[in-house]
Design an enzyme around this catalytic site. Structure first.
Site, PDB file in Angstrom:
ATOM      1  N   ASP A 194     -10.135  -5.657  -3.283  1.00  0.00           N
ATOM      2  CA  ASP A 194      -9.583  -4.595  -2.437  1.00  0.00           C
ATOM      3  C   ASP A 194     -10.491  -3.374  -2.512  1.00  0.00           C
ATOM      4  O   ASP A 194     -10.707  -2.804  -3.586  1.00  0.00           O
ATOM      5  CB  ASP A 194      -8.175  -4.252  -2.944  1.00  0.00           C
ATOM      6  CG  ASP A 194      -7.393  -3.346  -2.010  1.00  0.00           C
ATOM      7  OD1 ASP A 194      -8.018  -2.458  -1.386  1.00  0.00           O
ATOM      8  OD2 ASP A 194      -6.165  -3.508  -1.940  1.00  0.00           O
ATOM      9  N   SER A 254       0.836  -1.201   0.000  1.00  0.00           N
ATOM     10  CA  SER A 254       0.000   0.000   0.000  1.00  0.00           C
ATOM     11  C   SER A 254       0.873   1.254   0.000  1.00  0.00           C
ATOM     12  O   SER A 254       1.634   1.473  -0.944  1.00  0.00           O
ATOM     13  CB  SER A 254      -0.968  -0.054   1.186  1.00  0.00           C
ATOM     14  OG  SER A 254      -1.986   0.894   1.062  1.00  0.00           O
ATOM     15  N   HIS A 283      -7.329  -6.083   0.956  1.00  0.00           N
ATOM     16  CA  HIS A 283      -6.147  -5.263   1.230  1.00  0.00           C
ATOM     17  C   HIS A 283      -5.390  -5.715   2.478  1.00  0.00           C
ATOM     18  O   HIS A 283      -4.401  -5.099   2.843  1.00  0.00           O
ATOM     19  CB  HIS A 283      -6.601  -3.806   1.416  1.00  0.00           C
ATOM     20  CG  HIS A 283      -5.526  -2.782   1.236  1.00  0.00           C
ATOM     21  ND1 HIS A 283      -4.924  -2.529   0.021  1.00  0.00           N
ATOM     22  CD2 HIS A 283      -4.953  -1.921   2.111  1.00  0.00           C
ATOM     23  CE1 HIS A 283      -4.032  -1.563   0.150  1.00  0.00           C
ATOM     24  NE2 HIS A 283      -4.027  -1.183   1.413  1.00  0.00           N
TER      25      HIS A 283
END
Length: 282
Positions: free
Chosen positions: A227, A151, A260
């Site tokens: 996600d 991320s 995620h």
């Protein structure tokens, strides 16, 4: 810059350590995790850096990333820094939001106030911490380095590597923020840390760096199709388009059903470690 040992634990035929030191770069105490597989005296092992995402410290990947068995198998040292400076007097998001300030350093060197004094994670990751690893961990072969991240940390891994092309033999990422100049998380962070000059932001945008001529030796990206941040914040398709246009070698895999979280990261972590190990052979 003496290291303080916070913990050491035996795991998978190696040692998982957590250490703290006073950072001249951030002006704060900084902590990091490092896993060193057992090795003969005088041996040199490649180093894989892992940069974590928003709200994280070194502990998230250390506790949930499931990298140690693969690192022990392949003989790879794994280093996980923190994501921002911390401590009394370090400024935080004035509204208490989780996507900026503490835990959200975005791997930039801030130039705007009040962030400039402490938020210098680019220099910490690129210069200070590697020097410390070289000094205090004799098994670390700093001529063989790879980098990965998740991320915000995927953004960090991509941009650090693109800016320092001679340092890393291998680069990968999990669900990276690929174009922070064009997503809410990135626009908030870059405008606050760097001010409103968007030209200065380009050094921290992987797609912009690739469009400007920066290149990687190779690239592996895994992104979960489920996600919830994919469309608004991560924009993986922009990286695929930038790589294709520039002729940048890249394997970008969309993984059906994955989100995620570290359930996603841990699923593909061993494969990433092996992918790096293959490229970090002596």
């Amino acid at each position: 810059m003496t290291l303080e040992t916070l913990s050491t634990n035996r795991s998978h035929g190696g040692t998982q350590g957590v250490y703290r030191h006073k950072s001249a770069t951030t002006g704060t105490d900084m902590s990091f995790a490092i896993f060193v597989p057992d090795n003969p005296e005088g041996a040199k092992l490649p180093v894989l850096w892992y940069l974590s995402g928003l709200t994280c410290t070194h502990a998230n990947v250390m506790e949930k990333g499931e990298y140690r068995a693969a690192c022990a198998q392949h003989g790879v040292i794994f280093v996980a820094p923190d994501t921002s400076p911390r401590g009394e007097g370090v400024p935080d998001d004035p509204d208490g939001a989780w996507d900026f300030g503490l835990g959200a350093g975005f791997y930039v060197d801030a130039t705007a106030e009040p962030w400039a004094a402490n938020y210098r994670m680019r220099s910490y990751v690129e210069d200070e911490l590697p020097s410390l690893i070289l000094r205090d961990f004799p098994a670390a072969d700093m001529t063989r380095q790879g980098i990965s991240g998740h991320s915000m940390g995927g953004h960090g891994a991509l941009t650090v590597a693109l800016r320092t092309p001679d340092r890393f033999r291998s680069v990968s990422a999990f669900a990276p923020i690929v174009a922070p100049m064009h997503c809410p998380w990135g626009e908030k962070a870059l405008s606050n840390y760097l001010g409103e000059d968007r030209e200065a932001w380009a050094a921290y945008d992987a797609c912009a760096l690739i469009a400007g001529g920066a290149r990687l030796p190779d690239l592996l990206v895994d992104q979960g199709e489920a996600d919830s941040f994919l469309e608004e914040q991560l924009k993986t398709h922009l990286l695929a388009e930038a790589c294709e246009k520039a002729g940048q070698k890249a394997t970008i895999r969309m993984q059906p059903g994955y989100d995620h979280s570290y359930y996603f990261i841990s699923t593909f972590m061993a494969e990433h470690v092996g992918w790096h190990a293959e490229r970090l052979k002596a």
